[in-house]
Scaffold this active site. Sequence first.
Site, PDB file in Angstrom:
ATOM      1  N   HIS A   3      26.656   3.793  -2.330  1.00 17.92           N
ATOM      2  CA  HIS A   3      26.448   2.502  -1.682  1.00 17.92           C
ATOM      3  C   HIS A   3      27.350   2.396  -0.462  1.00 17.92           C
ATOM      4  O   HIS A   3      28.506   2.797  -0.516  1.00 17.92           O
ATOM      5  CB  HIS A   3      26.839   1.357  -2.618  1.00 17.92           C
ATOM      6  CG  HIS A   3      25.771   1.023  -3.612  1.00 17.92           C
ATOM      7  ND1 HIS A   3      25.998   0.157  -4.639  1.00 17.92           N
ATOM      8  CD2 HIS A   3      24.501   1.423  -3.731  1.00 17.92           C
ATOM      9  CE1 HIS A   3      24.902   0.055  -5.344  1.00 17.92           C
ATOM     10  NE2 HIS A   3      23.974   0.820  -4.822  1.00 17.92           N
ATOM     11  N   THR A  39       0.808  -1.219   0.000  1.00 17.46           N
ATOM     12  CA  THR A  39       0.000   0.000   0.000  1.00 17.46           C
ATOM     13  C   THR A  39       0.845   1.274   0.000  1.00 17.46           C
ATOM     14  O   THR A  39       0.330   2.366  -0.164  1.00 17.46           O
ATOM     15  CB  THR A  39      -0.955   0.035   1.217  1.00 17.46           C
ATOM     16  OG1 THR A  39      -0.177  -0.176   2.396  1.00 17.46           O
ATOM     17  CG2 THR A  39      -2.018  -1.046   1.119  1.00 17.46           C
ATOM     18  N   GLU A  46      31.538  -3.614  -8.426  1.00 17.39           N
ATOM     19  CA  GLU A  46      32.013  -2.280  -8.083  1.00 17.39           C
ATOM     20  C   GLU A  46      33.066  -2.389  -6.980  1.00 17.39           C
ATOM     21  O   GLU A  46      33.267  -3.464  -6.407  1.00 17.39           O
ATOM     22  CB  GLU A  46      30.884  -1.334  -7.678  1.00 17.39           C
ATOM     23  CG  GLU A  46      29.757  -1.937  -6.888  1.00 17.39           C
ATOM     24  CD  GLU A  46      28.652  -0.938  -6.546  1.00 17.39           C
ATOM     25  OE1 GLU A  46      28.516  -0.640  -5.363  1.00 17.39           O
ATOM     26  OE2 GLU A  46      27.927  -0.493  -7.442  1.00 17.39           O
TER      27      GLU A  46
END
Lengths: 294, 377
Positions: free
Chosen positions: A247, A17, A209
Amino acid sequence: MSVLVDASTRVVVQGITGHQGTVHTAQMRAFGTHVVAGVTPGKAGSTVEGVPVFDAVRDAVERTGANASCIFVPAPFAKDALLEAVDAGIRLCVIVTEHIPFHDMLVMYRYARANGARIIGPNCPGIAAPGKAKVGIIPNVVFRPGRVGVISRSGTLTYEIVNGIKEHGLGQSTCIGLGGDPVVGTSFVDALPFFEADPETDLLVLVGEIGGTAEEDAAEYIQHHFSKPVVAYIAGRAAPPGKRMGHAGAIIARGRGTAATKVAALDRAGARVARFPYEVPQMVAEIVAARAPR
Amino acid sequence: MVKLAEWRGKELFRKYGVPVPTGRVVRSAEEGERAAASGSVPLPCVVKAQVLAGGRGKGGAVRFANSPSEVHAATAAILGLEFKGEKVREVLLEGKVAIGRELYLAIALDRSLRSPVLMASAEGGVEIETVADGAVDRQPIDPFPGITGFERRRAARTLGLSGGLANELDPILRALWALFQAEDAELVEINPLAVVGDHLLALDSKVIIEDDAGFRHPEYAEIRDDRTPLEEIAREKEIAFVQLDGNIGVIANGAGLTMATLDVLMELGGKPGVFLDLGGTDDPKKVTEAFLLMAEARPNAVFLNIFGGVTRCDTVATGLVAAMRQVPEANRFPLVARIRGNNEKEGIEILRAAGVTSVPDLRASAEAVVAAAGGGR
């Protein structure tokens, strides 16, 4: 056959929702995924995009036969959401939520593993097998059914590269975005055996990475256990040491996890390592052309 | 991540039950002198700069003092230092102890194992990176049982402790584990853990707290690390923003794509200066704020490289156009845009109407921005 998801995948969206839950429920359905249920505590009886909402994952499993979960629940509650899904018998959980404390993830990972469940993520774009199913948020437009497998630690960079593969007239078997957090449920080494065993995957693209040693571990595995051609790209060659590049994983610390060590390891393992993202689809196309029967 | 100064780490040690020397943090020479004169810091004492960089001993950032006036002098000298680029603002005064053996203990995250590891070495007191691998024992600690008796006994054996000292180590290990979990630490390190007479004492602390657990640790929000003022504003707006020494501003979305963009620009001879990672957003206002923040960094040219997923191309274009109208004439810069992915066509159309062309090819667009910034080859 594809990897981890297929036409029998029945998805319950936890946090359906919320804004992201709603948007991506529609996108997953547009991809052709069977999204059979949503869960938001206190919202049982309503529907989102025509999908029935339940209070608990167990209810969703009993009523709809859901067998995979896609978690959009905010970080402070994500641990509970995952534990609930595993407890209800879900065996594939894709966690899109970012900023989950790694201490929570350590517990989630242990609990899932002890119960035979697999986590993809957190902070990940998810998994998609074009023509079959998608669990997560990778844009539908980048895909086209094909025979290139993709495993990536990145999000948008994955989209970039997968899209490039499509623009070269090729397609993907399965694409998994592992997520960029320090602790992930599925690593390169965890995912590689599935692609080795998948008869629909001819070659693999690996997008890594800087930070950590997951790519070095992957190279070790590829060298000894992976028979298909691999094209790799490592982002962050030019990133400065010690700076966090978005990150939590993308940081060079104490000289470990540099682009140079990763590129060297993959090179030794026999992978073709691209210097730039746009070289990846070119290399893939070259390999496909070389293998094509004349 | 929040790296705690030594004295903050030691406050946590005290709270969880790791023994530390009697001491006090001071911020002026006068305060130091008073602390020594009043007896709240035992004499002779150690005067230590509270900076995050290592190698303080050799760098003159640790001194000794025998009297309140010597404390005054040593504190004054250290407070004037700039240690490895970090200005010294706080000094820790601690009673000097007779150090016997120096040991090493830490709990850290091992990403490959996806587990915390307890690290122990009998060769403490030096940077752990310089200790041979074979001299550091590493035990994974499962969060479910937590640190167990057999693991604690193995650590004692590694450190060469027996009898009363081994008994003292046991609660220290429990405390370290409790701190690591309850404070959401990435790293808890004692180096050295010193044998002082018949007792163990933590003479230094290194504690790093994880950012993502901020929702249950508001107390760490005010402790800043080495962000620039613009980086600090960006953090408040939840935009990942990194400043480097260059003249090209980059606005991208996602860490991987941001880093790949940096790689391409550097290879083409460009000098990226500011990186702004929008992350996933579908709020045009956030894009506008990001763009205005970029304008404040005064780049020579800006490269907008977006692959739309959660972030839709039309959202980015709308936010960008709104921001361009707000940037004062003097702060304007050449812009090269590349927007791909979800709602690409709509986004390109919005940009075109505002006079900005989106270049679809990554290499071509990167070359254009390097040329616009006046660099490259």
